[in-house]
Design a protein around this motif. Structure first.
Motif, short mmCIF file in Angstrom:
data_model
loop_
_atom_site.label_atom_id
_atom_site.label_comp_id
_atom_site.label_asym_id
_atom_site.label_seq_id
_atom_site.Cartn_x
_atom_site.Cartn_y
_atom_site.Cartn_z
N PRO A 1 0.80 -1.23 0.00
CA PRO A 1 0.00 0.00 0.00
C PRO A 1 0.83 1.28 0.00
O PRO A 1 0.30 2.36 -0.25
CB PRO A 1 -0.81 -0.11 1.30
CG PRO A 1 -0.78 -1.55 1.68
CD PRO A 1 0.53 -2.06 1.19
N TYR A 2 2.12 1.16 0.27
CA TYR A 2 2.98 2.35 0.39
C TYR A 2 3.86 2.56 -0.84
O TYR A 2 4.67 3.49 -0.88
CB TYR A 2 3.86 2.23 1.64
CG TYR A 2 3.06 1.97 2.89
CD1 TYR A 2 2.43 3.01 3.57
CD2 TYR A 2 2.89 0.67 3.37
CE1 TYR A 2 1.67 2.76 4.71
CE2 TYR A 2 2.13 0.41 4.51
CZ TYR A 2 1.53 1.46 5.17
OH TYR A 2 0.78 1.22 6.29
N ALA A 3 3.70 1.72 -1.85
CA ALA A 3 4.50 1.85 -3.07
C ALA A 3 4.09 3.10 -3.85
O ALA A 3 2.90 3.38 -4.00
CB ALA A 3 4.32 0.60 -3.94
N ARG A 4 5.08 3.83 -4.33
CA ARG A 4 4.81 5.00 -5.17
C ARG A 4 5.73 4.98 -6.38
O ARG A 4 6.93 4.69 -6.26
CB ARG A 4 5.06 6.31 -4.39
CG ARG A 4 4.03 6.63 -3.34
CD ARG A 4 4.31 7.99 -2.71
NE ARG A 4 3.37 8.29 -1.63
CZ ARG A 4 3.46 9.37 -0.85
NH1 ARG A 4 4.46 10.24 -1.04
NH2 ARG A 4 2.57 9.58 0.11
N PRO A 5 5.19 5.33 -7.55
CA PRO A 5 6.06 5.42 -8.73
C PRO A 5 6.99 6.61 -8.63
O PRO A 5 6.67 7.63 -8.01
CB PRO A 5 5.06 5.59 -9.88
CG PRO A 5 3.86 6.20 -9.24
CD PRO A 5 3.79 5.66 -7.86
N ALA A 6 8.16 6.48 -9.22
CA ALA A 6 9.13 7.57 -9.28
C ALA A 6 9.93 7.44 -10.57
O ALA A 6 10.00 6.35 -11.16
CB ALA A 6 10.08 7.53 -8.08
N LEU B 1 11.20 3.65 -11.52
CA LEU B 1 11.20 2.60 -10.50
C LEU B 1 10.07 2.83 -9.52
O LEU B 1 9.33 3.81 -9.61
CB LEU B 1 12.56 2.53 -9.77
CG LEU B 1 13.21 3.84 -9.32
CD1 LEU B 1 12.52 4.41 -8.10
CD2 LEU B 1 14.69 3.61 -9.00
N THR B 2 9.91 1.90 -8.59
CA THR B 2 8.91 2.01 -7.53
C THR B 2 9.62 2.35 -6.24
O THR B 2 10.60 1.68 -5.87
CB THR B 2 8.13 0.70 -7.37
OG1 THR B 2 7.48 0.38 -8.61
CG2 THR B 2 7.08 0.82 -6.28
N ASP B 3 9.15 3.39 -5.58
CA ASP B 3 9.81 3.88 -4.37
C ASP B 3 8.99 3.50 -3.13
O ASP B 3 7.76 3.34 -3.21
CB ASP B 3 9.94 5.41 -4.46
CG ASP B 3 10.97 5.97 -3.50
OD1 ASP B 3 11.70 5.18 -2.86
OD2 ASP B 3 11.07 7.21 -3.40
N ASP C 1 21.19 2.01 1.79
CA ASP C 1 19.81 1.56 1.63
C ASP C 1 19.39 1.74 0.18
O ASP C 1 19.32 2.87 -0.31
CB ASP C 1 18.92 2.38 2.57
CG ASP C 1 17.44 2.07 2.42
OD1 ASP C 1 17.07 1.23 1.59
OD2 ASP C 1 16.65 2.70 3.16
N VAL C 2 19.14 0.64 -0.53
CA VAL C 2 18.71 0.74 -1.93
C VAL C 2 17.22 0.44 -2.06
O VAL C 2 16.70 0.35 -3.18
CB VAL C 2 19.51 -0.22 -2.84
CG1 VAL C 2 20.98 0.16 -2.85
CG2 VAL C 2 19.33 -1.67 -2.41
N ILE C 3 16.52 0.29 -0.94
CA ILE C 3 15.11 -0.09 -0.97
C ILE C 3 14.20 1.13 -0.83
O ILE C 3 13.24 1.30 -1.59
CB ILE C 3 14.79 -1.10 0.16
CG1 ILE C 3 15.67 -2.35 0.03
CG2 ILE C 3 13.31 -1.47 0.14
CD1 ILE C 3 15.45 -3.13 -1.25
N GLY D 1 7.76 9.53 -5.96
CA GLY D 1 8.42 8.76 -4.93
C GLY D 1 8.19 9.32 -3.53
O GLY D 1 7.23 10.04 -3.27
N TRP D 2 9.12 8.99 -2.64
CA TRP D 2 9.05 9.39 -1.24
C TRP D 2 10.21 10.32 -0.90
O TRP D 2 11.30 10.17 -1.45
CB TRP D 2 9.11 8.16 -0.33
CG TRP D 2 7.83 7.36 -0.33
CD1 TRP D 2 7.49 6.37 -1.20
CD2 TRP D 2 6.74 7.51 0.57
NE1 TRP D 2 6.24 5.88 -0.89
CE2 TRP D 2 5.75 6.55 0.19
CE3 TRP D 2 6.48 8.34 1.67
CZ2 TRP D 2 4.55 6.41 0.87
CZ3 TRP D 2 5.29 8.20 2.35
CH2 TRP D 2 4.33 7.24 1.96
#
Length: 267
Positions: free
Chosen positions: A22-27, A163-165, A194-196, A206-207
């Motif tokens: 639920p917290y995935a965001r496109p970037a 990618l997905t952030d 941190d690559v995640i 993204g975030w």
């Protein structure tokens, strides 16, 4: 090498931590390489597509060098991105060119929505069909900080990396954060990076990164709902941009209506 080439695919990340979905965001990370961009390229500090009859923006906010803010300082081109290079739901309807400019001077008490210690920022959304297709020469600033201060970027071409952030663990419920932190440790390289989560760099969507403070929420001044990260200008050796203490300038916007305005933040 493009950024995050060693990052697991989003599918693998979500398979390892399904509760993160639920917290995935496109970037789209915009990877810079030194070059000579043209006015029809996505670029850092390159020439911009600019309407013939639109005045170039100037800044008259008091700055570090001149407390009166006069004469006004011509802003410098920082980022131009074409929609073809960074498609996403962050684009207003009809727009296909994003432009960000700033005053090349620090301002310690700028008016809202700008951030203390940051450049004063202007954003433009354009339609290519409305713009002349000839190069535009921006006026030179009458004063600006030394080039190595970090507000006078070097021209670079931009390579998009979609990618997905995912968010900073402290923005997640404890049970999800624990699993994410475990995955971060398992996937970190020799440098322990941190690559995640909160992918770094100049990016759309993204975030946000949080270098110096705990995460907090910006709320829209018009409708009071939480704002979302729209764009990040990152400190970078390649572009010679430095903001904050080797941090990021982040632009937040209202997810309901981008016309509600922006919040600018430096961390």
């Amino acid at each position: 090498m493009l950024p995050y080439s060693n990052r697991p695919p989003a599918e693998s990340i979500l398979a390892a931590v399904p509760t993160l979905a639920p917290y995935a965001r496109p970037a789209v990370v915009l990877h810079p390489t030194p070059g000579t961009p043209g006015h029809q390229d996505s670029s850092i500090a390159g020439p911009m597509l600019w309407p013939v009859h639109e005045p170039w923006p100037h800044c008259s906010v008091p700055d570090e060098q001149e407390p009166s803010g006069l004469p006004p300082v011509a802003m410098v081109p920082v980022v131009q991105v074409l929609r073809r290079d960074a498609p996403g739901d962050w684009w207003p309807q009809g727009a296909d060119v994003f432009q960000l400019l700033w005053c090349p001077n620090p301002h310690w008490d700028p008016p809202a929505p700008h951030a203390d210690g940051s450049p004063v920022v202007e954003i433009r959304w354009r339609r290519t069909a409305d713009l002349p297709q000839e190069p535009f020469t921006a006026p030179a600033p009458v004063r600006q900080e030394e080039e190595d201060y970090g507000f006078s970027p070097r021209p670079c071409l931009l390579t998009p990396v979609p990618l997905t952030d995912f968010p900073y663990p402290e923005e997640l419920p404890d049970e999800v954060a624990d699993d994410v932190e475990r995955l971060v440790k398992e996937t970190s390289g020799e440098d322990g990076g941190d690559v995640i989560t909160r992918v770094a760099g100049c990016k759309f969507g993204g975030w946000p990164t949080w270098h110096l403070t705990e995460p907090w929420e910006f709320r829209c001044r018009e409708c009071d709902i939480p704002m979302r990260l729209l764009f990040t200008v990152a400190s970078d050796h390649t572009t010679r941009i430095t903001v904050g203490r080797w941090g990021d300038l982040r632009v937040f916007s209202c997810p309901v209506d981008i016309r509600h305005g922006y919040e600018f933040d430096v961390h």
